[in-house]
Design a protein around this motif. Sequence first.
Motif, PDB file in Angstrom:
ATOM      1  N   GLY A 162      38.724  20.712 -15.795  1.00 50.39           N
ATOM      2  CA  GLY A 162      37.734  21.757 -15.530  1.00 50.39           C
ATOM      3  C   GLY A 162      37.852  22.976 -16.427  1.00 50.39           C
ATOM      4  O   GLY A 162      37.096  23.946 -16.272  1.00 50.39           O
ATOM      5  N   LEU A 163      38.763  22.917 -17.397  1.00 55.82           N
ATOM      6  CA  LEU A 163      39.021  24.089 -18.254  1.00 55.82           C
ATOM      7  C   LEU A 163      37.752  24.683 -18.859  1.00 55.82           C
ATOM      8  O   LEU A 163      37.536  25.892 -18.823  1.00 55.82           O
ATOM      9  N   ILE A 164      36.890  23.815 -19.380  1.00 53.59           N
ATOM     10  CA  ILE A 164      35.734  24.346 -20.102  1.00 53.59           C
ATOM     11  C   ILE A 164      34.703  24.970 -19.150  1.00 53.59           C
ATOM     12  O   ILE A 164      33.879  25.773 -19.570  1.00 53.59           O
ATOM     13  N   ILE A 171      45.431  17.339 -36.328  1.00 55.24           N
ATOM     14  CA  ILE A 171      46.446  18.390 -36.449  1.00 55.24           C
ATOM     15  C   ILE A 171      45.788  19.740 -36.201  1.00 55.24           C
ATOM     16  O   ILE A 171      44.558  19.858 -36.261  1.00 55.24           O
ATOM     17  N   GLU A 172      46.607  20.730 -35.889  1.00 58.37           N
ATOM     18  CA  GLU A 172      46.077  22.095 -35.788  1.00 58.37           C
ATOM     19  C   GLU A 172      47.045  23.070 -36.433  1.00 58.37           C
ATOM     20  O   GLU A 172      48.256  22.827 -36.465  1.00 58.37           O
ATOM     21  N   LYS A 173      46.508  24.158 -36.949  1.00 59.72           N
ATOM     22  CA  LYS A 173      47.316  25.202 -37.604  1.00 59.72           C
ATOM     23  C   LYS A 173      46.840  26.537 -37.061  1.00 59.72           C
ATOM     24  O   LYS A 173      45.640  26.823 -37.095  1.00 59.72           O
ATOM     25  N   SER A 213      38.116  14.302 -29.702  1.00 56.68           N
ATOM     26  CA  SER A 213      37.834  15.639 -30.247  1.00 56.68           C
ATOM     27  C   SER A 213      38.690  16.632 -29.481  1.00 56.68           C
ATOM     28  O   SER A 213      39.913  16.588 -29.529  1.00 56.68           O
ATOM     29  N   SER A 214      38.059  17.525 -28.735  1.00 57.00           N
ATOM     30  CA  SER A 214      38.796  18.562 -27.991  1.00 57.00           C
ATOM     31  C   SER A 214      37.761  19.366 -27.222  1.00 57.00           C
ATOM     32  O   SER A 214      36.591  19.409 -27.616  1.00 57.00           O
ATOM     33  N   VAL A 215      38.209  20.049 -26.171  1.00 54.24           N
ATOM     34  CA  VAL A 215      37.309  21.051 -25.568  1.00 54.24           C
ATOM     35  C   VAL A 215      36.813  22.010 -26.651  1.00 54.24           C
ATOM     36  O   VAL A 215      35.733  22.591 -26.524  1.00 54.24           O
ATOM     37  N   HIS A 216      37.606  22.120 -27.732  1.00 54.48           N
ATOM     38  CA  HIS A 216      37.232  23.048 -28.798  1.00 54.48           C
ATOM     39  C   HIS A 216      36.210  22.461 -29.753  1.00 54.48           C
ATOM     40  O   HIS A 216      35.948  23.041 -30.804  1.00 54.48           O
ATOM     41  N   GLU A 217      35.568  21.358 -29.379  1.00 54.74           N
ATOM     42  CA  GLU A 217      34.359  20.969 -30.098  1.00 54.74           C
ATOM     43  C   GLU A 217      33.228  21.870 -29.632  1.00 54.74           C
ATOM     44  O   GLU A 217      32.154  21.910 -30.220  1.00 54.74           O
ATOM     45  N   PRO A 242      52.933  16.243 -28.020  1.00 57.54           N
ATOM     46  CA  PRO A 242      53.668  17.024 -29.023  1.00 57.54           C
ATOM     47  C   PRO A 242      52.853  18.173 -29.640  1.00 57.54           C
ATOM     48  O   PRO A 242      53.422  19.204 -29.989  1.00 57.54           O
ATOM     49  N   ILE A 243      51.527  18.031 -29.743  1.00 58.52           N
ATOM     50  CA  ILE A 243      50.746  19.110 -30.379  1.00 58.52           C
ATOM     51  C   ILE A 243      50.868  20.412 -29.582  1.00 58.52           C
ATOM     52  O   ILE A 243      50.696  21.502 -30.118  1.00 58.52           O
ATOM     53  N   ASN A 244      51.190  20.296 -28.291  1.00 54.83           N
ATOM     54  CA  ASN A 244      51.303  21.477 -27.432  1.00 54.83           C
ATOM     55  C   ASN A 244      52.745  21.861 -27.098  1.00 54.83           C
ATOM     56  O   ASN A 244      52.963  22.720 -26.233  1.00 54.83           O
ATOM     57  N   ALA A 245      53.700  21.241 -27.767  1.00 52.78           N
ATOM     58  CA  ALA A 245      55.115  21.470 -27.405  1.00 52.78           C
ATOM     59  C   ALA A 245      55.496  22.944 -27.474  1.00 52.78           C
ATOM     60  O   ALA A 245      56.154  23.472 -26.573  1.00 52.78           O
ATOM     61  N   LYS A 246      55.073  23.632 -28.528  1.00 56.70           N
ATOM     62  CA  LYS A 246      55.446  25.041 -28.713  1.00 56.70           C
ATOM     63  C   LYS A 246      54.871  25.889 -27.574  1.00 56.70           C
ATOM     64  O   LYS A 246      55.572  26.694 -26.960  1.00 56.70           O
ATOM     65  N   MET A 247      53.610  25.672 -27.270  1.00 59.32           N
ATOM     66  CA  MET A 247      52.957  26.442 -26.200  1.00 59.32           C
ATOM     67  C   MET A 247      53.638  26.159 -24.852  1.00 59.32           C
ATOM     68  O   MET A 247      53.909  27.082 -24.075  1.00 59.32           O
ATOM     69  N   MET A 248      53.961  24.903 -24.584  1.00 56.72           N
ATOM     70  CA  MET A 248      54.543  24.557 -23.278  1.00 56.72           C
ATOM     71  C   MET A 248      55.953  25.130 -23.119  1.00 56.72           C
ATOM     72  O   MET A 248      56.412  25.356 -22.006  1.00 56.72           O
ATOM     73  N   ALA A 278      36.809  14.748 -25.097  1.00 57.13           N
ATOM     74  CA  ALA A 278      37.224  16.119 -25.408  1.00 57.13           C
ATOM     75  C   ALA A 278      38.350  16.517 -24.460  1.00 57.13           C
ATOM     76  O   ALA A 278      38.107  17.018 -23.366  1.00 57.13           O
ATOM     77  N   PRO A 279      39.592  16.287 -24.873  1.00 56.94           N
ATOM     78  CA  PRO A 279      40.703  16.661 -23.997  1.00 56.94           C
ATOM     79  C   PRO A 279      40.867  18.181 -23.955  1.00 56.94           C
ATOM     80  O   PRO A 279      40.573  18.887 -24.925  1.00 56.94           O
ATOM     81  N   GLY A 280      41.362  18.646 -22.816  1.00 54.34           N
ATOM     82  CA  GLY A 280      41.756  20.052 -22.707  1.00 54.34           C
ATOM     83  C   GLY A 280      43.223  20.172 -23.066  1.00 54.34           C
ATOM     84  O   GLY A 280      43.664  19.684 -24.109  1.00 54.34           O
ATOM     85  N   ALA A 281      43.982  20.828 -22.205  1.00 52.87           N
ATOM     86  CA  ALA A 281      45.401  21.023 -22.483  1.00 52.87           C
ATOM     87  C   ALA A 281      46.174  19.815 -21.952  1.00 52.87           C
ATOM     88  O   ALA A 281      46.311  19.610 -20.752  1.00 52.87           O
ATOM     89  N   ILE A 282      46.656  19.008 -22.848  1.00 53.94           N
ATOM     90  CA  ILE A 282      47.347  17.763 -22.497  1.00 53.94           C
ATOM     91  C   ILE A 282      48.808  17.906 -22.918  1.00 53.94           C
ATOM     92  O   ILE A 282      49.090  18.458 -23.986  1.00 53.94           O
ATOM     93  N   THR A 335      40.039  26.826 -38.051  1.00 48.30           N
ATOM     94  CA  THR A 335      39.930  25.565 -38.802  1.00 48.30           C
ATOM     95  C   THR A 335      39.815  24.383 -37.831  1.00 48.30           C
ATOM     96  O   THR A 335      39.001  23.475 -38.020  1.00 48.30           O
ATOM     97  N   TYR A 336      40.620  24.428 -36.783  1.00 45.24           N
ATOM     98  CA  TYR A 336      40.592  23.351 -35.775  1.00 45.24           C
ATOM     99  C   TYR A 336      39.206  23.279 -35.117  1.00 45.24           C
ATOM    100  O   TYR A 336      38.629  22.195 -34.979  1.00 45.24           O
ATOM    101  N   CYS A 337      38.676  24.441 -34.728  1.00 44.67           N
ATOM    102  CA  CYS A 337      37.364  24.453 -34.074  1.00 44.67           C
ATOM    103  C   CYS A 337      36.266  23.952 -35.005  1.00 44.67           C
ATOM    104  O   CYS A 337      35.366  23.223 -34.575  1.00 44.67           O
ATOM    105  N   VAL A 343      35.433  28.245 -27.801  1.00 39.24           N
ATOM    106  CA  VAL A 343      36.162  29.001 -28.823  1.00 39.24           C
ATOM    107  C   VAL A 343      37.671  28.893 -28.607  1.00 39.24           C
ATOM    108  O   VAL A 343      38.137  28.647 -27.493  1.00 39.24           O
ATOM    109  N   PHE A 344      38.424  29.082 -29.678  1.00 35.88           N
ATOM    110  CA  PHE A 344      39.888  29.055 -29.652  1.00 35.88           C
ATOM    111  C   PHE A 344      40.332  30.041 -30.737  1.00 35.88           C
ATOM    112  O   PHE A 344      40.528  29.661 -31.895  1.00 35.88           O
ATOM    113  N   PRO A 345      40.446  31.328 -30.370  1.00 37.65           N
ATOM    114  CA  PRO A 345      40.791  32.323 -31.377  1.00 37.65           C
ATOM    115  C   PRO A 345      42.077  31.955 -32.099  1.00 37.65           C
ATOM    116  O   PRO A 345      43.009  31.421 -31.487  1.00 37.65           O
TER     117      PRO A 345
END
Length: 257
Positions: free
Chosen positions: A249-251, A95-97, A144-148, A194-200, A187-191, A157-159, A151-153
């Motif tokens: 290639g995001l990272i 999860i992320e907050k 994990s995530s690219v954010h392992e 549902p975790i990205n629904a708001k951003m998308m 380490a997925p990037g932007a997939i 907590t997620y990072c 940075v993700f300002p």
Amino acid sequence: MSGRLAGKVAIITGSGSGIGQSIAIRFASEGATVVVDYRNNIDQAQETASKAEAAGGKAILVKSDVSILADTQNLVDQAYQQLGRCDILVNNAGIEKEAAFWDVTEADYDAVLNVNLKGAFFLTQAFVRRLRDAKLPGRIINISSVHEDMVFPNFSTYCVSKGGMRMLMRNLSVELGPLNITVNNIAPGAISTPINAKMMANKSQLDALLKNIPLGRMGTSADVAAVALFLASDDGAYVTGSTYFVDGGLIRNYHEQ
Ligand code: BGC
């Protein structure tokens, strides 16, 4: 059933939706029996199980909140009781907050760290203890995530949780290697999950993100599942202690203008 995972049993946490669901279905299509773990939403978990079965594998459902130690032990126990073995663990639940660092609450800190890191830690421990006792090999794949690493300002907590997962993986590759248990991170990037629904749903935010992705698109959960299959299969036998970025290639992105 034949397939690259024929005869194997795999636990996939958080497999009611998103990346976890795709991994469960992909593994099932290669002959695995999948343990579909869910926290609240049994309907979603049932959907995963039906799709896994339609893909040619078998599936059982286990309700387990990975942030609760007794639940992690029960998850592994259920695999052994119902299926007699457990070869592969995918620590996917996460999860992320979003919050500025100075606004992070103790409750949000605990929620994120307990699911993303403590959950993976103790579930892995329960999984490994059984293999150690039976002297059997195993595979551990952490989502994990690219954010392992990146940075993700406003997501400190997620990072922290994903950075912790990176070091957990590296440490365990050394401790578990002699037991013939491999451990790797994806380490997925932007997939698009549902975790990205708001951003998308926010076009300007999405466009800004896409500019940072050299391959020019969001990833799919199937993109991630393909790498998970490689790591779980015989082809991944000699791979341990690594992070696989599945991020278009995001990272590695760099722009002067
Ligand atoms: C996060 C997403 C984010 C992506 C790329 C993922 O780990 O869950 O919210 O869009 O990384 O930054």
